[in-house]
Write an enzyme that holds these catalytic residues in place. Structure first.
Site, PDB file in Angstrom:
ATOM      1  N   ASP A  12       0.870  -1.174   0.000  1.00  0.00           N
ATOM      2  CA  ASP A  12       0.000   0.000   0.000  1.00  0.00           C
ATOM      3  C   ASP A  12       0.907   1.225   0.000  1.00  0.00           C
ATOM      4  O   ASP A  12       1.396   1.656   1.035  1.00  0.00           O
ATOM      5  CB  ASP A  12      -0.886  -0.017   1.245  1.00  0.00           C
ATOM      6  CG  ASP A  12      -1.818   1.181   1.311  1.00  0.00           C
ATOM      7  OD1 ASP A  12      -2.209   1.706   0.246  1.00  0.00           O
ATOM      8  OD2 ASP A  12      -2.158   1.598   2.438  1.00  0.00           O
ATOM      9  N   GLU A  72      -1.502  -1.551  -4.604  1.00  0.00           N
ATOM     10  CA  GLU A  72      -2.730  -0.786  -4.778  1.00  0.00           C
ATOM     11  C   GLU A  72      -2.475   0.350  -5.761  1.00  0.00           C
ATOM     12  O   GLU A  72      -1.450   1.027  -5.691  1.00  0.00           O
ATOM     13  CB  GLU A  72      -3.200  -0.217  -3.438  1.00  0.00           C
ATOM     14  CG  GLU A  72      -4.504   0.530  -3.544  1.00  0.00           C
ATOM     15  CD  GLU A  72      -5.076   0.943  -2.202  1.00  0.00           C
ATOM     16  OE1 GLU A  72      -5.949   1.822  -2.212  1.00  0.00           O
ATOM     17  OE2 GLU A  72      -4.663   0.384  -1.160  1.00  0.00           O
ATOM     18  N   ASP A 144      -2.304   0.960   7.617  1.00  0.00           N
ATOM     19  CA  ASP A 144      -1.467   0.831   6.423  1.00  0.00           C
ATOM     20  C   ASP A 144      -1.106  -0.629   6.145  1.00  0.00           C
ATOM     21  O   ASP A 144      -1.161  -1.084   5.002  1.00  0.00           O
ATOM     22  CB  ASP A 144      -0.184   1.669   6.555  1.00  0.00           C
ATOM     23  CG  ASP A 144      -0.484   3.164   6.588  1.00  0.00           C
ATOM     24  OD1 ASP A 144      -1.187   3.641   5.682  1.00  0.00           O
ATOM     25  OD2 ASP A 144      -0.006   3.843   7.517  1.00  0.00           O
TER      26      ASP A 144
END
Length: 172
Positions: A12, A72, A144
């Protein structure tokens, strides 16, 4: 081969905090391996922060024996400068596993949320809740790292679907 376990790192990306999570996908089973956050020194020059991300994630991929990576996709926000900086961070995050020879898949935030929570507009607490259910040995995972584990879970699910479709095409 379709039946062999595969080690997946989910990422991420962020310039301040990049979440990462490693899982093993073994058929229908998912197993947590590790997770964390890479946080470059905020006072460092921009290029050094990017290099910090690249080096740290390369080390993490190598240390955990990752075989595939998933990242992502960036969402475009209202501040073009912030979006561009996030794009740079995302490039560093993608290049680290690619340099090690890992394939790097990309997934939209809505697809990740739908794959993990069942709804494309889930919030961070819902993602963390589902990661805790899907990977109970991970314990309480902060936002996160939970997002990164969600990326890895999404990749495992979509990878399995692709393998099954390929097997069906081969049998036809």
């Amino acid at each position: 081969m379709a039946n062999e376990p595969v080690r997946i790192i989910g990422l991420d990306p962020g310039l301040r905090r990049t979440g990462w999570g490693v899982i093993v996908s073994d058929g229908a089973r998912l197993r947590w391996v590790a997770h964390g956050v890479v946080a470059p020194p905020e006072a460092a020059p921009f290029s050094e922060r990017l290099l910090f991300l690249f080096d740290a994630l390369g080390t993490i991929c190598a240390d955990h024996g990752c075989e595939e990576a998933a990242v992502e996709e960036v969402f475009v926000n209202v501040n073009p400068s912030s979006t561009l900086k996030l794009g740079h961070a995302r490039a560093a995050v993608m290049l680290a596993p690619a340099k090690l020879g890992l394939s790097v898949a990309e997934y939209s935030p809505n697809l990740i949320k739908k794959a993990v929570v069942g709804a494309g507009h889930a919030d961070k607490s819902q993602i963390a809740f589902m990661i805790k259910r899907l990977l109970p040995t991970a314990g309480d995972v902060k936002a996160d790292a939970a997002d990164a584990l969600a990326v890895a879970v999404t990749h495992a699910q979509l990878r399995k679907r692709s393998l099954l479709e390929a097997m069906h095409r081969g049998a036809a």
